[in-house]
Design a protein around this motif. Sequence first.
Motif, PDB file in Angstrom:
ATOM      1  N   ALA A 283      -2.562   5.809   5.226  1.00 48.08           N
ATOM      2  CA  ALA A 283      -1.189   6.304   5.377  1.00 48.08           C
ATOM      3  C   ALA A 283      -0.772   6.270   6.838  1.00 48.08           C
ATOM      4  O   ALA A 283       0.348   5.894   7.178  1.00 48.08           O
ATOM      5  CB  ALA A 283      -1.075   7.722   4.820  1.00 48.08           C
ATOM      6  N   GLU A 284      -1.707   6.673   7.724  1.00 46.07           N
ATOM      7  CA  GLU A 284      -1.391   6.675   9.153  1.00 46.07           C
ATOM      8  C   GLU A 284      -1.268   5.254   9.687  1.00 46.07           C
ATOM      9  O   GLU A 284      -0.566   5.002  10.656  1.00 46.07           O
ATOM     10  CB  GLU A 284      -2.484   7.436   9.903  1.00 46.07           C
ATOM     11  CG  GLU A 284      -2.478   8.942   9.605  1.00 46.07           C
ATOM     12  CD  GLU A 284      -3.655   9.656  10.237  1.00 46.07           C
ATOM     13  OE1 GLU A 284      -4.534   8.959  10.789  1.00 46.07           O
ATOM     14  OE2 GLU A 284      -3.687  10.899  10.185  1.00 46.07           O
ATOM     15  N   ALA A 285      -1.974   4.314   9.040  1.00 39.16           N
ATOM     16  CA  ALA A 285      -1.946   2.930   9.502  1.00 39.16           C
ATOM     17  C   ALA A 285      -0.672   2.208   9.107  1.00 39.16           C
ATOM     18  O   ALA A 285      -0.332   1.180   9.680  1.00 39.16           O
ATOM     19  CB  ALA A 285      -3.157   2.181   8.948  1.00 39.16           C
ATOM     20  N   LYS A 286       0.033   2.713   8.098  1.00 37.81           N
ATOM     21  CA  LYS A 286       1.273   2.078   7.674  1.00 37.81           C
ATOM     22  C   LYS A 286       2.313   2.150   8.785  1.00 37.81           C
ATOM     23  O   LYS A 286       2.481   3.198   9.421  1.00 37.81           O
ATOM     24  CB  LYS A 286       1.843   2.776   6.431  1.00 37.81           C
ATOM     25  CG  LYS A 286       1.098   2.522   5.144  1.00 37.81           C
ATOM     26  CD  LYS A 286       1.799   3.250   4.003  1.00 37.81           C
ATOM     27  CE  LYS A 286       1.069   3.103   2.690  1.00 37.81           C
ATOM     28  NZ  LYS A 286       1.737   3.852   1.597  1.00 37.81           N
TER      29      LYS A 286
ATOM     30  N   MET B 125      15.459  -8.219  -4.060  1.00 35.83           N
ATOM     31  CA  MET B 125      16.049  -8.025  -2.738  1.00 35.83           C
ATOM     32  C   MET B 125      15.176  -7.101  -1.885  1.00 35.83           C
ATOM     33  O   MET B 125      14.884  -7.401  -0.718  1.00 35.83           O
ATOM     34  CB  MET B 125      17.458  -7.439  -2.869  1.00 35.83           C
ATOM     35  CG  MET B 125      18.494  -8.396  -3.424  1.00 35.83           C
ATOM     36  SD  MET B 125      20.070  -7.568  -3.777  1.00 35.83           S
ATOM     37  CE  MET B 125      20.619  -7.133  -2.122  1.00 35.83           C
ATOM     38  N   VAL B 126      14.780  -5.983  -2.470  1.00 35.40           N
ATOM     39  CA  VAL B 126      13.974  -5.012  -1.720  1.00 35.40           C
ATOM     40  C   VAL B 126      12.613  -5.613  -1.359  1.00 35.40           C
ATOM     41  O   VAL B 126      12.114  -5.393  -0.249  1.00 35.40           O
ATOM     42  CB  VAL B 126      13.807  -3.703  -2.522  1.00 35.40           C
ATOM     43  CG1 VAL B 126      12.860  -2.740  -1.809  1.00 35.40           C
ATOM     44  CG2 VAL B 126      15.161  -3.030  -2.730  1.00 35.40           C
ATOM     45  N   GLN B 127      12.025  -6.378  -2.264  1.00 36.87           N
ATOM     46  CA  GLN B 127      10.745  -7.010  -1.962  1.00 36.87           C
ATOM     47  C   GLN B 127      10.880  -7.983  -0.796  1.00 36.87           C
ATOM     48  O   GLN B 127      10.011  -8.021   0.098  1.00 36.87           O
ATOM     49  CB  GLN B 127      10.222  -7.756  -3.192  1.00 36.87           C
ATOM     50  CG  GLN B 127       8.840  -8.372  -2.998  1.00 36.87           C
ATOM     51  CD  GLN B 127       7.782  -7.338  -2.690  1.00 36.87           C
ATOM     52  OE1 GLN B 127       7.495  -6.463  -3.508  1.00 36.87           O
ATOM     53  NE2 GLN B 127       7.186  -7.405  -1.489  1.00 36.87           N
TER      54      GLN B 127
ATOM     55  N   ILE C 220       8.051   5.714   5.129  1.00 28.73           N
ATOM     56  CA  ILE C 220       9.507   5.722   5.301  1.00 28.73           C
ATOM     57  C   ILE C 220      10.020   7.110   5.672  1.00 28.73           C
ATOM     58  O   ILE C 220       9.460   8.134   5.262  1.00 28.73           O
ATOM     59  CB  ILE C 220      10.234   5.212   4.044  1.00 28.73           C
ATOM     60  CG1 ILE C 220       9.886   6.045   2.811  1.00 28.73           C
ATOM     61  CG2 ILE C 220       9.928   3.754   3.802  1.00 28.73           C
ATOM     62  CD1 ILE C 220      10.699   5.670   1.584  1.00 28.73           C
ATOM     63  N   ILE C 221      11.065   7.104   6.443  1.00 27.57           N
ATOM     64  CA  ILE C 221      11.748   8.334   6.803  1.00 27.57           C
ATOM     65  C   ILE C 221      13.241   8.104   6.648  1.00 27.57           C
ATOM     66  O   ILE C 221      13.768   7.052   7.027  1.00 27.57           O
ATOM     67  CB  ILE C 221      11.396   8.778   8.247  1.00 27.57           C
ATOM     68  CG1 ILE C 221      12.088  10.098   8.587  1.00 27.57           C
ATOM     69  CG2 ILE C 221      11.756   7.686   9.261  1.00 27.57           C
ATOM     70  CD1 ILE C 221      11.590  10.711   9.887  1.00 27.57           C
TER      71      ILE C 221
ATOM     72  N   ILE D 254       8.786  -0.186  -1.207  1.00 29.92           N
ATOM     73  CA  ILE D 254       8.774   0.066   0.239  1.00 29.92           C
ATOM     74  C   ILE D 254       7.567   0.919   0.633  1.00 29.92           C
ATOM     75  O   ILE D 254       6.866   0.621   1.597  1.00 29.92           O
ATOM     76  CB  ILE D 254      10.079   0.763   0.684  1.00 29.92           C
ATOM     77  CG1 ILE D 254      11.304  -0.015   0.202  1.00 29.92           C
ATOM     78  CG2 ILE D 254      10.107   0.913   2.208  1.00 29.92           C
ATOM     79  CD1 ILE D 254      12.626   0.667   0.491  1.00 29.92           C
ATOM     80  N   GLU D 255       7.316   1.969  -0.143  1.00 27.10           N
ATOM     81  CA  GLU D 255       6.240   2.908   0.208  1.00 27.10           C
ATOM     82  C   GLU D 255       4.849   2.270   0.133  1.00 27.10           C
ATOM     83  O   GLU D 255       3.910   2.779   0.741  1.00 27.10           O
ATOM     84  CB  GLU D 255       6.299   4.125  -0.710  1.00 27.10           C
ATOM     85  CG  GLU D 255       7.453   5.058  -0.409  1.00 27.10           C
ATOM     86  CD  GLU D 255       7.447   6.302  -1.261  1.00 27.10           C
ATOM     87  OE1 GLU D 255       7.884   7.359  -0.759  1.00 27.10           O
ATOM     88  OE2 GLU D 255       6.998   6.229  -2.424  1.00 27.10           O
TER      89      GLU D 255
END
Length: 367
Positions: free
Chosen positions: A43-46, A343-345, A73-74, A67-68
């Motif tokens: 998670a930290e590496a993302k 589109m998102v991909q 994401i924020i 996306i996740e």
Amino acid sequence: MQCLRQVWRMTKLWTVASTSRSLKVTNLHRSMNTLQQKQQVMAEAKPWGLISEVGDEGFQESVIDIIEKHFHIICLKEFFKNPMLHGPKIQALLMWNCSPAAEPSLLSCLPSLKVVANGGVGIDHLDVPYLNSLGVKVANTPGVVSDATADMAMALLLASARMVVEGHLISVDPKTTHVPQSLLGVEVTGSTLGIIGMGNIGYKVAQRSKGFDMRILYHNRNRRSVEDEQAVGASYCEKLDDLLKESDFVVVVVNLTPDTTGLISHRELSLMKPTATLVNVSRGLVVDQDALAKALKSGTIRAAALDVTHPEPLPRDHPLLSLPNVLITPHIGTNTNATIRKMVQLMVDNALAGVKGLPLPSEVKPK
């Protein structure tokens, strides 16, 4: 004595079994802790990505998993609670419905930003040279939107020609006692279609219209190959005026640029047949809306079918909204579950490439 030996054996067996169970539990706990540590490291590496919001005008919840999988994401609202803390972490801006807006005030808070991944083909809301000057690459999502947008163009054309919405309103009106015979549309099969902008989407429109035995004309900055033309039976019009004069339906499928802003205005509308229909699936500013309203009121053209306007939505007192020969949809050309996910991909693929310093699958270069 024999009884004591039996008790001793049972006690020994129980002790061994208990020790074995304890070891298994301990190993299980260790495995769980290791897994949790790995997940935390992953998670930290993302890389961090900034988005506008989830729901409402932002990303649909059904695509957030895409996306996740690759980004921490924020949302913009959370980001602005502590921009000094979050700003340096953001490496990608994933833009949906033109948000978050890539304005200097926001960009100044993102010193580590490497890429802006836009959802959609149009990038008229992005200053690409300025972003590039900051070391930020820009990408859009061409190709994956072509089929859905072409489908929408044909849907608008057919609905307008055959008065589908008018027929529906009559059918569901509680006051309706008979179907008026005056509800007459115009023929699509065998008519002449003029396509302004023969890129990916325009060509898809041509492919679909071929199934209606339409005569296909097109105007484009660059002429398509002979093979492309023959495949759909399209004829090139070097002059836009010639296309406008001959077409029963004019479909506008161009990118918004300084050259295409106001491309269809009073003069162009006056060249069209009084029985013609204008279909716009490009951008609202490509058509002079005041000129269009006047042409529709005066009968200069028969009808208009628009998936795009400027602004979106139009002010509630805009003259186009009160005209009976206008069909307007709220910019939903790409709105299918399959297309949105594609589109998102592609946005994620572009963003990941930008973060890793690799070539972007669909980078937008300044012109």
